[in-house]
Scaffold this active site. Structure first.
Site: not given
Ligand code: SAH
Length: 347
Positions: A94, A107, A118, A197, A221
């Site tokens: 996507e 993005c 995560c 990122s 972070l």
């Protein structure tokens, strides 16, 4: 026997020119094909109308154009657009177009699924299937640039590698895609308008610095305390904060480019004064700014957006320590296009 055709877009301009020379043809045919592929974004050889039919058929017999296909486009009530992008082997990623009054940001995804784990991210629930190749990354950007021109009457202005996947685990292809995006023969965008990122892979951050890249770096972070970070981002156990910090220091020494820390504040996880204190400490060793991102629930009871007062505490404390902080509202939530929500629900 079926021969496997080569992906023509894996060839450089030089290689395309050589290909035509080796067939006794003119080198400039290579330039023509290159322009069709990269300036005009041709999806088929048929479209290459300044080539003879014979040449087009010859190309068809030897090569494929593995172009992406936007299978589905969803529009959010806030103007955000999410593309479900079908790859040549049927897999889906996507990408998202995020409009503001002055900008259009793309993005984009760098992997199908993600190898990291995560706990708060929907993409992490997908298995990492494979890396995207440079063209598949580039095509996502071109698709969004076209949508931006069509719906917002302006070209794409910024790119963030914040879609599916961990860009630094697909280092070479991400860098090749950026090379094409920034080159005059591609989109000619300034690298300063591109942000990669990472969840923080120290070795690769060092490599970025050594490679003297010109784009910006953001690090997810979420906590500056090892114990807390490992609980929510388990790979932190292998790349503890000290290592991340050293790598980021190296990044700053080499590039002099300010680092952005992305940070979600969750209730009962990182909303204590000591969490803020650790973040302030972490921000001190290299010029940085903090983006406090709103949490987008992904159906896990464990994670809840922190109270407003906790966000205020973060904001005030960071600011009083001279650290720039922005509080970012989510975009495209109604179509599952916000940070951490990309999970091929429609695929
Ligand atoms: N793997 C890279 C690129 C993904 S960027 C990275 O981790 O940086 C996606 C961003 O959204 C990251 O900052 C990530 O931490 C954040 N994110 C993930 N899940 C989220 C959620 N449910 N709500 C808000 N942000 C989330």
């Amino acid at each position: 026997m079926q021969t496997t055709k080569k992906d023509i877009r894996a060839l450089t301009r030089e290689q395309l020119r050589d290909f035509f020379i080796s067939r006794g043809d003119k080198a400039f045919r290579g330039n023509q094909v290159y322009e069709w592929l990269w300036i005009k974004s041709a999806h088929s050889f048929e479209e290459m109308t300044n080539l003879s039919l014979e040449t087009r058929e010859m190309l068809e017999a030897n090569f494929v154009i593995n172009h992406i296909r936007v299978d589905q486009m969803q529009r959010s009530s806030d103007g955000t657009i999410k593309n479900a992008v079908r790859l040549h082997d049927g897999l889906v990623v996507e990408s998202v177009l995020i409009p503001t009054p002055t900008r259009t940001t793309a993005c984009v995804s760098s992997q199908v699924g993600c190898s990291l784990d995560c706990k708060f991210c929907a993409t992490a629930r997908l298995k990492r299937m494979r890396n995207l190749n440079p063209d598949e990354i580039y095509d996502q950007v071109v698709a969004i640039d076209n949508e931006s021109r069509l719906y917002f009457d302006r070209p794409l202005s910024n790119i963030v590698f914040m879609g599916m996947g961990e860009p630094l685990m697909n280092y070479n292809n991400v860098l090749k895609a950026i090379e094409k995006i920034t080159s005059k023969e591609g989109l000619g965008m300034s690298p300063r308008r591109i942000t990669v990122s990472t969840s923080g892979v120290p070795k690769m951050i060092r490599k970025l610095a050594d490679d003297q890249v010109k784009f910006k770096l953001a690090v997810s972070l979420h906590s500056a305390i090892d114990e807390v970070r490992t609980a929510i981002m388990p790979f932190n156990e292998h790349f503890p904060l000290q290592e991340l910090r050293d790598a980021l220091q190296h990044w700053y020494d080499k590039t002099k480019s300010r680092i952005t820390y992305e940070y979600v504040v969750w209730k009962g996880i990182n909303d204590r004064p000591e969490d803020v204190k650790a973040l302030v400490q972490f921000c001190r060793f290299a010029p940085s700014k903090v983006n406090l991102i709103e949490y987008n629930p992904i159906g896990d009871e464990h994670f809840k957006q922190a109270d407003f007062s906790a966000i205020e505490m973060y904001k005030k404390t960071l600011e009083s320590n001279g650290i720039t902080v922005t509080v970012r509202r989510s975009r495209g939530k109604d179509i599952d296009a916000a940070c951490g929500q990309l999970a091929n629900k429609q695929a």
